[in-house]
Design a protein around this motif. Structure first.
Motif, PDB file in Angstrom:
ATOM      1  N   UNK A  64      55.686  21.443  -3.880  1.00  9.81           N
ATOM      2  CA  UNK A  64      56.365  22.662  -4.313  1.00  9.81           C
ATOM      3  C   UNK A  64      56.158  23.774  -3.294  1.00  9.81           C
ATOM      4  N   UNK A  65      54.928  23.850  -2.792  1.00  4.57           N
ATOM      5  CA  UNK A  65      54.617  24.870  -1.790  1.00  4.57           C
ATOM      6  C   UNK A  65      55.460  24.660  -0.539  1.00  4.57           C
ATOM      7  N   UNK A  66      55.575  23.406  -0.100  1.00  7.57           N
ATOM      8  CA  UNK A  66      56.377  23.114   1.102  1.00  7.57           C
ATOM      9  C   UNK A  66      57.835  23.492   0.859  1.00  7.57           C
ATOM     10  N   UNK A  67      58.306  23.217  -0.347  1.00 10.69           N
ATOM     11  CA  UNK A  67      59.699  23.541  -0.644  1.00 10.69           C
ATOM     12  C   UNK A  67      59.927  25.051  -0.562  1.00 10.69           C
ATOM     13  N   UNK A  68      58.965  25.826  -1.018  1.00 17.21           N
ATOM     14  CA  UNK A  68      59.100  27.277  -0.925  1.00 17.21           C
ATOM     15  C   UNK A  68      58.926  27.750   0.519  1.00 17.21           C
ATOM     16  N   UNK A  69      57.865  27.286   1.139  1.00 19.67           N
ATOM     17  CA  UNK A  69      57.509  27.787   2.466  1.00 19.67           C
ATOM     18  C   UNK A  69      58.528  27.341   3.513  1.00 19.67           C
ATOM     19  N   UNK A  70      58.853  26.064   3.516  1.00 19.87           N
ATOM     20  CA  UNK A  70      59.734  25.540   4.555  1.00 19.87           C
ATOM     21  C   UNK A  70      61.185  25.476   4.076  1.00 19.87           C
ATOM     22  N   UNK A  71      61.379  24.966   2.861  1.00 20.82           N
ATOM     23  CA  UNK A  71      62.741  24.854   2.355  1.00 20.82           C
ATOM     24  C   UNK A  71      63.414  26.212   2.251  1.00 20.82           C
ATOM     25  N   UNK A  72      62.845  27.074   1.402  1.00 21.83           N
ATOM     26  CA  UNK A  72      63.440  28.396   1.207  1.00 21.83           C
ATOM     27  C   UNK A  72      63.171  29.296   2.403  1.00 21.83           C
ATOM     28  N   UNK A  73      61.996  29.121   3.027  1.00 21.96           N
ATOM     29  CA  UNK A  73      61.637  30.009   4.123  1.00 21.96           C
ATOM     30  C   UNK A  73      62.470  29.786   5.367  1.00 21.96           C
ATOM     31  N   UNK A  74      62.746  28.517   5.693  1.00 21.79           N
ATOM     32  CA  UNK A  74      63.442  28.232   6.945  1.00 21.79           C
ATOM     33  C   UNK A  74      64.917  27.940   6.711  1.00 21.79           C
ATOM     34  N   UNK A  75      65.229  27.278   5.604  1.00 15.15           N
ATOM     35  CA  UNK A  75      66.618  26.847   5.388  1.00 15.15           C
ATOM     36  C   UNK A  75      67.215  27.432   4.117  1.00 15.15           C
ATOM     37  N   UNK A  76      67.158  28.769   3.959  1.00 10.45           N
ATOM     38  CA  UNK A  76      67.669  29.331   2.695  1.00 10.45           C
ATOM     39  C   UNK A  76      69.144  29.019   2.452  1.00 10.45           C
ATOM     40  N   UNK A  77      69.936  28.962   3.533  1.00 11.89           N
ATOM     41  CA  UNK A  77      71.374  28.695   3.356  1.00 11.89           C
ATOM     42  C   UNK A  77      71.588  27.321   2.757  1.00 11.89           C
ATOM     43  N   UNK A  78      70.790  26.361   3.242  1.00 10.14           N
ATOM     44  CA  UNK A  78      70.938  25.003   2.724  1.00 10.14           C
ATOM     45  C   UNK A  78      70.500  24.942   1.263  1.00 10.14           C
ATOM     46  N   UNK A  79      69.453  25.688   0.927  1.00 11.19           N
ATOM     47  CA  UNK A  79      69.020  25.712  -0.472  1.00 11.19           C
ATOM     48  C   UNK A  79      70.133  26.281  -1.332  1.00 11.19           C
ATOM     49  N   UNK A  80      70.756  27.323  -0.806  1.00 14.92           N
ATOM     50  CA  UNK A  80      71.849  27.943  -1.550  1.00 14.92           C
ATOM     51  C   UNK A  80      73.005  26.962  -1.707  1.00 14.92           C
ATOM     52  N   UNK A  81      73.293  26.259  -0.627  1.00 12.00           N
ATOM     53  CA  UNK A  81      74.409  25.316  -0.640  1.00 12.00           C
ATOM     54  C   UNK A  81      74.180  24.213  -1.660  1.00 12.00           C
TER      55      UNK A  81
ATOM     56  N   UNK B  61      55.752  16.736 -15.093  1.00 11.10           N
ATOM     57  CA  UNK B  61      57.053  16.508 -14.461  1.00 11.10           C
ATOM     58  C   UNK B  61      58.091  17.440 -15.080  1.00 11.10           C
ATOM     59  N   UNK B  62      58.021  17.567 -16.392  1.00  9.61           N
ATOM     60  CA  UNK B  62      58.946  18.457 -17.100  1.00  9.61           C
ATOM     61  C   UNK B  62      58.755  19.905 -16.644  1.00  9.61           C
ATOM     62  N   UNK B  63      57.508  20.314 -16.510  1.00 13.23           N
ATOM     63  CA  UNK B  63      57.232  21.688 -16.053  1.00 13.23           C
ATOM     64  C   UNK B  63      57.753  21.926 -14.652  1.00 13.23           C
ATOM     65  N   UNK B  64      57.546  20.948 -13.785  1.00 14.82           N
ATOM     66  CA  UNK B  64      57.974  21.161 -12.409  1.00 14.82           C
ATOM     67  C   UNK B  64      59.505  21.175 -12.322  1.00 14.82           C
ATOM     68  N   UNK B  65      60.175  20.609 -13.322  1.00 10.64           N
ATOM     69  CA  UNK B  65      61.631  20.760 -13.410  1.00 10.64           C
ATOM     70  C   UNK B  65      62.004  22.226 -13.565  1.00 10.64           C
ATOM     71  N   UNK B  66      61.211  22.936 -14.362  1.00 12.55           N
ATOM     72  CA  UNK B  66      61.443  24.380 -14.518  1.00 12.55           C
ATOM     73  C   UNK B  66      61.262  25.084 -13.177  1.00 12.55           C
ATOM     74  N   UNK B  67      60.253  24.641 -12.438  1.00 12.32           N
ATOM     75  CA  UNK B  67      60.044  25.195 -11.090  1.00 12.32           C
ATOM     76  C   UNK B  67      61.306  25.019 -10.247  1.00 12.32           C
TER      77      UNK B  67
END
Lengths: 505, 496
Positions: free
Chosen positions: A273-290, A325-331
């Motif tokens: 989850x941390x990697x997804x925030x740090x690298x996913x959203x941090x580096x590739x926000x457009x792709x996350x949006x897409x 797993x259910x909680x991390x779905x909320x994440x």
């Protein structure tokens, strides 16, 4: 070099090295070393927290030294791998969570008798790896620490696990190993794209993020960004045990000793989850949006599927794993919304789910010690002989299903607020999960703690003084975040704001 | 440039160019003589003499760095490239001889012969790294090979060792023949055996005799491929590695292999470099094949020495990558880079392998068999050996904080830098796959306590401890600060 973060990260490892020279027989000394090493890290984490400037979005306590020099890494240019550490609003809460969980897990391991020395050595190496993952800013360093969590965890499962420990440990290793490989390839891809765009190679995640932000679609094509994100996302789905790659998590939780489960559910599963925030959203926000809708849809699937499967579980540990797993779905839906409140909810969910895992896996471990089973069918009427443990279990379950005044509620509310603003239909489906959560948790509680007491369990003891420590601390934190969310919100706000401003920019 | 013919071959000249080799040869003869005259109980000190000679030789090589000189009569050159390899050979032989001390206490092998044959084998390897002429190269190759045949079969009463030695002899003979046949084409085309002169001739004759030159290339590659144990020339490796005494297996996997690589670079980069674009694909294919075949076969091995044999085939594949990548090289700069990458990885590989074999010899003897299961519960019996072995295995697998990890990182970066993405990918994937069998050994050491056959502590002789400690230090130090060695390599004047 010997800055706060360095000492914080490597103190447990130093403890492991010291333990190696401690004779096998002196168990109290072994426990003392393990406890002091993790406690030292906790104290340092609190010191860092006390001096943390929550008003600034920048990295703090940074240390940056060139470590390895590779002369022709790419395009005949040299690459420097740095010892680059620092923490910001994203990593600070997770460092605190790691510090707290690891100390309390050492306390929970007090009764480990089988090969105690090795157990604590592996455990301390694992703790250093976890700290390192949250403090490293160099992609290479991050990966090194990620591998450092993998091997010790494998041995902790393979040696101290339950009956099916062998195959389950291998399963854990294969799944997490594949995830690591995927993350590594995605990192290399990101670094190369950034190097192509600027002509200098760097592995500093912040610089790469900057490069990606400044480079137009003509330099780093949209397709490339999306491809890299999908690869990273796929790896994280495995790393984080999201449906459909989740099967290793219930198995691991079921087989692991409770203290190891605390760390596994509390920290290790939060790395993705941390990697997804740090690298996913941090580096590739457009792709996350897409891919927002896709991520949110996966989130909803996780919420519902996790809850439905949890309902039919007969083993508490498996139930809790599916609940995670259910909680991390909320994440996921909070993150996919890319709204400030959604991202905040996602961050809250990581911490909340971590604390809850710590509490609940500790409790199930304590109950297992007394009843030697965690099958819901076999339990029943536990509130008579063990009122305290049952009470805490109920508190944990209520926090887990999102009772107001507890951390779970804050996380869910914020995530869903973000999600409703972005994808109302999906979010509406997701709320079903909250209801299901209440159903399976309360039903399991009812079957476990009420009803007739089994004759065999008439005389068992309730919680000991030592067991109060983790239970009270975890619950206190859960309630603190529930009634005073600002304590966590202030930490993460600035960093999340600076993330959000990148989106669409 | 053609070397000047120097009619006066004085001892001073020989000493100036070949002092490390001279020390080893003289010590070898000294041990031979002492073997005849010394009383039996004094002979146990002869290996110590061998160790001393190796240490002195190592020191002498160090004094040669940065100078280039040559002995025109026998076509031997001294340059940093050769010196670097000589250091690796000497280190590998030193560790081999050190671990043999413990081995020889339990197995009846004639120690003096063993020692001087090992020294002569090292001299052969050193000649392979510094010869400049096909004939001298061949002499070095034969000296190494003949000594190795003796060493593999030195434990005469053991049927397996004899079988391994026999197989090695036959295959080695074929290898030498192939090399000679290939070299004869070079000589026929260019009229000289001097590699530097021949390379110009080959360049000039390329269009006219392309097929013949390629035939010679393939023959030499096949001959030396057997020495390197790269797929598809690897068939002898598992049998010989399994049959040979464990220290000798270590010697074959480290020094003998490294000598092959020294040779490959010398002859292909000097002799055939002008047309590298035409032949590099051979090496690429062999590298890829070795990585795949070696790693897949290692997964099925039950015997630890066989597993190490297959693993060494895979490692040879990784080591070929820097050379293969030169096909896309853009400048001389890349050549130095490639050599540095290879030498670094070779250093990592040699120390990890020697350390692992030292442990294997002790553990196998303790358990009375050579299966991988003999490692079961080793952590309980000897924590130090188990932890050291883990580091060596991790280094071979290429996991962080070991020298092997950075060795692989450098090579993969080199491959990517030469835009050989698919080769880098194969290397990456096969490395990941190799965790399966390396971690499998670790699992037995740390997890399988129940099936541990011997339950008593392993007795570790001090000679093995020292071997393991040296290897462990190099493996871990280079795994934390790889630039210690890499900076040195990057600043060497390889060919003067």
């Amino acid at each position: 070099m010997f800055t706060l973060l360095t000492v914080l990260t490597f103190l447990p490892l130093l403890g492991a090295v010291i333990l190696f020279f401690v004779p096998r027989e002196s168990r109290s000394l072994i426990r003392a070393v393990a406890f002091l090493a993790t406690l030292g890290s906790l104290v340092l984490a609190l010191v860092a927290f006390a001096g943390f400037q929550s008003g600034s979005p920048d990295m703090q306590y940074t240390v940056n030294k060139e470590w390895i020099h590779i002369s022709n890494a790419f395009l005949d240019k040299s690459l420097a791998i740095s010892y680059n550490m620092g923490i910001d609003g994203l990593s600070m809460p997770l460092v605190l969570l790691t510090a707290m969980t690891s100390v309390l897990a050492v306390v929970a391991s007090w009764r480990i008798e089988k090969r105690a020395k090795e157990y604590f050595i592996w455990f301390l190496i694992l703790v250093t790896g976890m700290f390192g993952v949250f403090t490293a800013l160099d992609l290479f360093l991050f990966f090194l620490f990620l591998e450092m969590t993998l091997i010790p965890m494998y041995f902790l499962l393979a040696i101290w696990g339950g009956e099916r420990r062998g195959p389950v440990a291998v399963k854990f290793l294969i799944y997490r190993g594949l995830a690591s490989v995927g993350i590594l390839i995605a990192f290399i891809g990101l670094a190369y794209q950034a190097a192509n765009a600027t002509g200098t190679i760097t592995l500093d995640v912040l610089q790469i993020a900057q490069t990606f932000k400044q480079a137009g679609a003509d330099v780093i094509s949209t397709g490339m960004r999306q491809g890299l994100f999908l690869l990273l996302f796929l790896a994280i789905l495995i790393e984080e045990a999201f449906v459909p790659f989740h099967t290793w998590l219930p198995d691991s939780h079921e087989q692991a000793p409770s203290a190891v489960s605390m760390v596994l559910g509390g920290v290790l599963v939060k790395i993705g989850a941390y990697v997804l925030l740090r690298v996913g959203v941090g580096v590739l926000p457009d792709a996350v949006q897409h891919y927002g809708t896709l991520i949110a849809a996966l989130g909803v699937i996780n919420i519902i599927y996790g809850a439905l499967v949890a309902m039919v579980q007969n083993d508490w540990r498996r139930l809790l794993a599916f609940s995670t797993i259910s909680h991390m779905g909320v994440f996921l839906i909070g993150l996919a919304s890319l709204k400030p409140e959604g991202l905040q909810g996602a961050m809250f969910m990581i911490v909340s789910s971590g604390l809850l895992s710590g509490l609940l896996f500790f409790l199930t471990g304590a109950i297992y010690e007394r009843t030697e089973t965690l099958e819901i069918r076999e339990l029943g009427g536990l509130s008579k002989p063990m009122p305290v443990l049952s009470g805490f279990l109920l508190a944990g379950a209520l926090a887990s299903l999102g009772l107001p005044g507890m951390s779970g509620f804050v996380s869910e509310i914020l995530s869903f607020m973000g999600a409703f603003a972005t994808f109302p239909k999906l979010a509406a489906c997701g709320t079903l999960g909250i209801i299901l959560g209440a159903v399976y948790l309360l039903w399991a509680m009812q079957r476990t703690t009420f009803g007739p007491v089994r004759a065999a369990r008439e005389g068992i003891r309730d919680a000991t003084a030592l067991e109060y420590v983790p239970m009270v601390l975890f619950l206190a934190m859960i309630i603190l975040i529930g009634v005073y969310p600002a304590i966590l919100g202030d930490l993460v706000n600035q960093t999340l704001q600076s993330l959000v401003t990148r989106i669409g920019g | 440039m053609a070397p000047m013919y120097d009619p006066t071959l004085t001892f001073a000249r020989v000493w100036a160019v070949l002092s490390p080799e001279v020390v080893l040869v003289l010590t070898g003869f000294l041990i031979m003589v002492l073997d005849l005259f010394l009383p039996k109980q004094k002979k146990t000190y002869l290996p110590v003499l061998g160790l001393l000679a190796l240490a002195v030789s190592f020191g002498l090589v160090l004094t040669h760095f940065g100078k280039t000189d040559q002995l025109a009569n026998i076509m031997v050159i001294t340059d940093d490239y050769g010196n670097m390899f000589k250091l690796l050979f000497l280190a590998g032989t030193f560790l081999t001889l050190l671990m043999s001390h413990d081995f020889a206490q339990h197995v009846k092998i004639p120690k003096p012969e063993y020692t001087y044959v090992l020294l002569f084998a090292t001299v052969g390897a050193m000649f392979m790294a510094s010869a400049l002429d096909l004939i001298t190269l061949f002499v070095g190759l034969e000296l190494l090979s003949l000594s190795s045949y003796i060493l593999v079969a030195i434990h005469r009463s053991n049927a397996k060792a004899t079988e391994g030695g026999m197989k090695y002899l036959i295959i080695g003979g074929v290898a030498s023949a192939l090399f000679l046949y290939g070299a004869s084409f070079v000589y026929g085309l260019s009229g000289t055996t001097n590699i530097a002169v021949a390379s110009q001739a080959l360049y000039g004759l390329w269009f006219q005799y392309k097929v013949l030159i390629l035939i010679s290339f393939v023959l030499i590659l096949a001959g030396i491929g057997i020495k390197l144990s790269i797929a598809p020339f690897h068939m002898w490796t598992p049998d010989t590695y399994e049959g040979a005494p464990t220290p000798i297996t270590s010697f074959l996997a480290t020094v003998s292999k490294a000598a092959g690589f020294a040779f490959v670079f010398r002859i292909f980069i000097w002799g055939y470099s002008a047309n590298i674009k035409e032949w590099y694909m051979f090496l690429v294919v062999l590298a890829a094949l070795s990585m795949i075949v070696g790693n897949l076969a290692a997964m099925t091995a039950k015997n630890i020495k066989r597993m190490m044999a297959y693993s060494s085939i895979a490692q040879a594949g990784y080591l070929l990558v820097p050379l293969a990548v030169l096909g896309h090289a853009k400048g001389e700069f890349n050549l130095w880079q490639s050599i540095s990458q290879m030498v670094f990885y070779l250093a990592a590989y040699i120390f990890a392998t020697a350390g692992a074999f030292a442990i294997i010899s002790v553990v196998n003897r303790d358990a009375g068999n050579e299966t991988i299961d003999s490692f079961a519960g080793l952590y309980k019996r000897s924590p130090f050996l188990a932890i050291a072995m883990s580091f060596f295995l991790l280094s071979m697998a290429g996991l962080p904080i070991t020298a092997g990890f950075f060795g692989k990182v450098f090579i993969i970066f080199g491959a990517i830098n030469g835009s050989f993405y698919w080769l880098a990918a194969i290397m990456f994937v096969t490395s990941v796959a190799s965790f399966y069998y390396y971690i499998g050994v670790m699992k037995r050491m740390f997890v399988d306590f129940e099936t541990a056959l011997p339950v008593s502590a392993v007795r570790v002789d001090s000679s093995v401890s020292v071997t393991v400690w040296i290897s462990l230090l190099v493996t871990v130090v280079l795994g934390i600060v790889p630039n210690l060695l890499m900076n040195v390599l990057n600043n060497l004047k390889w060919f003067g």
